[in-house]
Write an enzyme that holds these catalytic residues in place. Structure first.
Site, PDB file in Angstrom:
ATOM      1  N   HIS A 104      40.674  33.202  25.349  1.00 19.79           N
ATOM      2  CA  HIS A 104      39.424  33.944  25.118  1.00 19.79           C
ATOM      3  C   HIS A 104      39.387  34.638  23.746  1.00 19.79           C
ATOM      4  CE1 HIS A 104      41.323  37.707  26.398  1.00 19.79           C
ATOM      5  NE2 HIS A 104      41.224  37.479  27.685  1.00 19.79           N
ATOM      6  N   HIS A 107      44.273  40.289  41.099  1.00 18.10           N
ATOM      7  CA  HIS A 107      43.442  40.458  39.895  1.00 18.10           C
ATOM      8  C   HIS A 107      42.447  39.303  39.866  1.00 18.10           C
ATOM      9  CE1 HIS A 107      42.255  41.119  35.844  1.00 18.10           C
ATOM     10  NE2 HIS A 107      43.158  40.397  35.216  1.00 18.10           N
ATOM     11  N   GLU A 133      40.515  38.194  37.258  1.00 13.10           N
ATOM     12  CA  GLU A 133      40.136  37.536  36.002  1.00 13.10           C
ATOM     13  C   GLU A 133      40.261  36.018  36.170  1.00 13.10           C
ATOM     14  OE1 GLU A 133      41.819  39.177  32.390  1.00 13.10           O
ATOM     15  OE2 GLU A 133      40.411  38.024  31.153  1.00 13.10           O
ATOM     16  N   ASP A 169      41.576  33.539  34.809  1.00  9.81           N
ATOM     17  CA  ASP A 169      42.827  32.782  34.725  1.00  9.81           C
ATOM     18  C   ASP A 169      43.669  32.897  35.993  1.00  9.81           C
ATOM     19  OD1 ASP A 169      42.919  35.433  33.776  1.00  9.81           O
ATOM     20  OD2 ASP A 169      44.798  35.115  32.722  1.00  9.81           O
ATOM     21  N   HIS A 189      44.522  45.652  34.019  1.00 13.36           N
ATOM     22  CA  HIS A 189      43.644  46.058  32.939  1.00 13.36           C
ATOM     23  C   HIS A 189      42.177  45.859  33.269  1.00 13.36           C
ATOM     24  CE1 HIS A 189      42.829  41.930  31.028  1.00 13.36           C
ATOM     25  NE2 HIS A 189      43.488  41.676  32.131  1.00 13.36           N
ATOM     26  N   ASP A 198      48.998  40.936  35.623  1.00 11.94           N
ATOM     27  CA  ASP A 198      49.146  40.765  34.175  1.00 11.94           C
ATOM     28  C   ASP A 198      50.252  41.645  33.566  1.00 11.94           C
ATOM     29  OD1 ASP A 198      47.272  38.793  33.549  1.00 11.94           O
ATOM     30  OD2 ASP A 198      45.636  40.230  33.380  1.00 11.94           O
ATOM     31  N   TYR A 243      51.749  40.568  23.553  1.00 12.17           N
ATOM     32  CA  TYR A 243      50.900  40.651  24.751  1.00 12.17           C
ATOM     33  C   TYR A 243      50.411  42.083  24.964  1.00 12.17           C
ATOM     34  CZ  TYR A 243      49.817  39.743  29.725  1.00 12.17           C
ATOM     35  OH  TYR A 243      49.207  39.603  30.942  1.00 12.17           O
ATOM     36  N   HIS A 266      51.918  35.915  34.058  1.00  9.79           N
ATOM     37  CA  HIS A 266      52.096  35.072  32.872  1.00  9.79           C
ATOM     38  C   HIS A 266      53.556  35.144  32.413  1.00  9.79           C
ATOM     39  CE1 HIS A 266      47.769  34.589  32.117  1.00  9.79           C
ATOM     40  NE2 HIS A 266      47.625  35.897  32.247  1.00  9.79           N
TER      41      HIS A 266
HETATM   42 FE1  FEO Z   1      43.678  39.734  33.094  1.00  9.38          FE
HETATM   43 FE2  FEO Z   1      45.827  37.087  32.920  1.00  9.38          FE
HETATM   44  O1  FEO Z   1      44.218  37.946  33.262  1.00  9.38           O
END
Ligand code: FEO
Length: 410
Positions: free
Chosen positions: A24, A78, A80, A82, A145, A164, A196, A229
């Site tokens: 993104h 979460h 988001e 991904d 986040h 995350d 990160y 991640h």
């Molecule tokens: Fe906040 Fe890896 O997405």
């Protein structure tokens, strides 16, 4: 495919995204992974999903361990894209599974999926889910986040699914920190953590400190941290927790980053003398040219260093576009406990350096003034001015850094 076991009967079922370089808008030169996990217990439980492009792969990974239709619980830490955009694919295979998420996650997810056919239970901090021999404890982490965020802790395994938090954008065949360090290095891993944190978590330092404090107050023993991640932390999870605490409190290297761009190499020439001044004052200096480096790298270097100098030519009486973009990007990240200054060249009207100072003051950074400007190109007298500016800034960085000695400044 051999299953990857994180703990006894707890499996990584995620996907490595080797190719992604634009996350993104944030550059990911190492690629990334989307980690999700399957706990085998009386009630098989899936923790998170993956980005929609990779739904088939995570389903294959799950299928190598058990029939996805046997999943009884899905935890969504979460929402988001991904991590949650394969949820519909999983739910097609496990339609009777119960989904656990925060109330704000449910509201957000309703913007992506029709939730009416799914069994959803919202959870709050302290809620527990018994899945057999194990109990999963939920801990909300709003704005870490996203507003929906939470983490899940398995007491019996001393295992934290941290979504995350503590992640890194790394694509690797290594699933664990010790394996990654063995094939790369600890410095490479630390750099990925810094990158990160700087680009994603920088604004949330006070929240991070508070949340780690809560985990400590609850007395949660953590032997493994499994983020969404990058590599899983099993070698020394205390180390990554301490790194986060240090960054949240504003720790930085007693060093200088010079972030610049240039039109006809005048501002670039200035950086040479400025960097030499910084170096001669005994302070490490890294110089980043924006059109040659991703903005995320410049941001990482800004976050790594106690002091940053921004070199900006004037174009049409305002800052050069790449520098303007950088300033906009870091304004959103709200850097703190850093000192900054500016320099640049102009042909006739000038104006860029003044605007850069206005921007860094608006961000609340400590400011080193006055900046240095040169007309058209640096002459011999400008070379000395640039050198002195760099030297003086480095001295100021050393002095400013003393304020942070209690958190290991320098
Ligand atoms: Fe906040 Fe890896 O997405």
């Amino acid at each position: 495919m051999k299953p990857v076991e994180v703990r006894d009967k707890v499996y990584w079922v995620g996907v490595v995204d080797w190719a992604i370089r634009d996350f993104h808008g944030y550059e990911t030169p190492r690629g990334t992974s989307y980690n999700n996990y399957l706990i085998l217990d009386d009630e098989p439980t899936l923790v998170d999903t993956v980005k929609y492009d990779f739904a088939d792969l995570t389903i294959k990974n799950i299928g190598a361990i058990l029939d996805p239709g046997a999943i009884k619980n899905v935890i969504v830490n979460h929402i988001e894209n991904d991590h949650a955009t394969s949820l519909d694919r999983v739910m097609q295979l496990a339609p009777h599974a119960v989904i656990y998420m925060t109330e704000r996650a449910q509201k957000g997810l309703a913007r992506f999926f029709d939730l009416s056919a799914w069994r959803i239970k919202t959870v709050k901090t302290g809620d527990k889910l018994k899945i057999g021999k194990r109990t999963v404890l939920f801990l909300e982490t709003p704005m870490l986040h996203w507003p929906d965020s939470m983490v899940s802790y398995v007491q019996e395994d001393k295992l934290l699914f941290s979504q995350d938090a503590f992640g890194q954008h790394i694509a690797s065949s290594a699933r664990f920190d010790d394996d990654y360090i063995a094939c790369e290095s600890i410095a490479e891993l630390d750099d990925a953590v810094l990158d990160y944190y700087a680009n994603i978590l920088m604004p949330f330092g006070p929240l991070i400190e508070k949340k780690i404090g809560e985990v400590q107050t609850l007395g949660l023993e953590i032997e493994v941290i499994a983020p969404d991640h990058g590599v899983i932390w099993r070698r020394d999870p205390g180390r990554i927790l301490q790194m986060y605490l240090d960054m949240a409190r504003g720790k930085a290297a007693r060093s200088v980053a010079v972030v610049y761009d240039t039109m006809w190499r005048s501002t670039e020439q200035m950086t040479q003398f400025i960097a030499r001044g910084v170096q001669d004052a005994g302070v490490e200096c890294r110089v980043i040219k924006l059109r040659a480096s991703p903005i995320s790298v410049a941001t990482k270097e800004l976050w790594r260093a106690r002091g940053t100098l921004i070199g900006c030519p004037t174009l049409n009486n305002i800052p050069f576009p790449t520098i303007a973009q950088f300033l906009t990007y870091i304004r959103g990240l709200r850097p703190k406990n850093r000192i900054a200054g500016a320099f640049g060249s102009f042909g006739w009207g000038g104006g860029a350096v003044k605007e850069v100072y206005a921007a860094i003051k608006q961000m609340g950074l400590e400011v080193y003034e006055p900046g240095v400007e040169v007309v058209y190109r640096p002459g011999p007298e400008d070379e000395q001015r640039c050198y002195d500016f760099g030297y003086g800034f480095a001295e100021k960085v050393k002095e400013y850094d003393l304020k942070f000695q209690d958190i290991g400044g320098g």
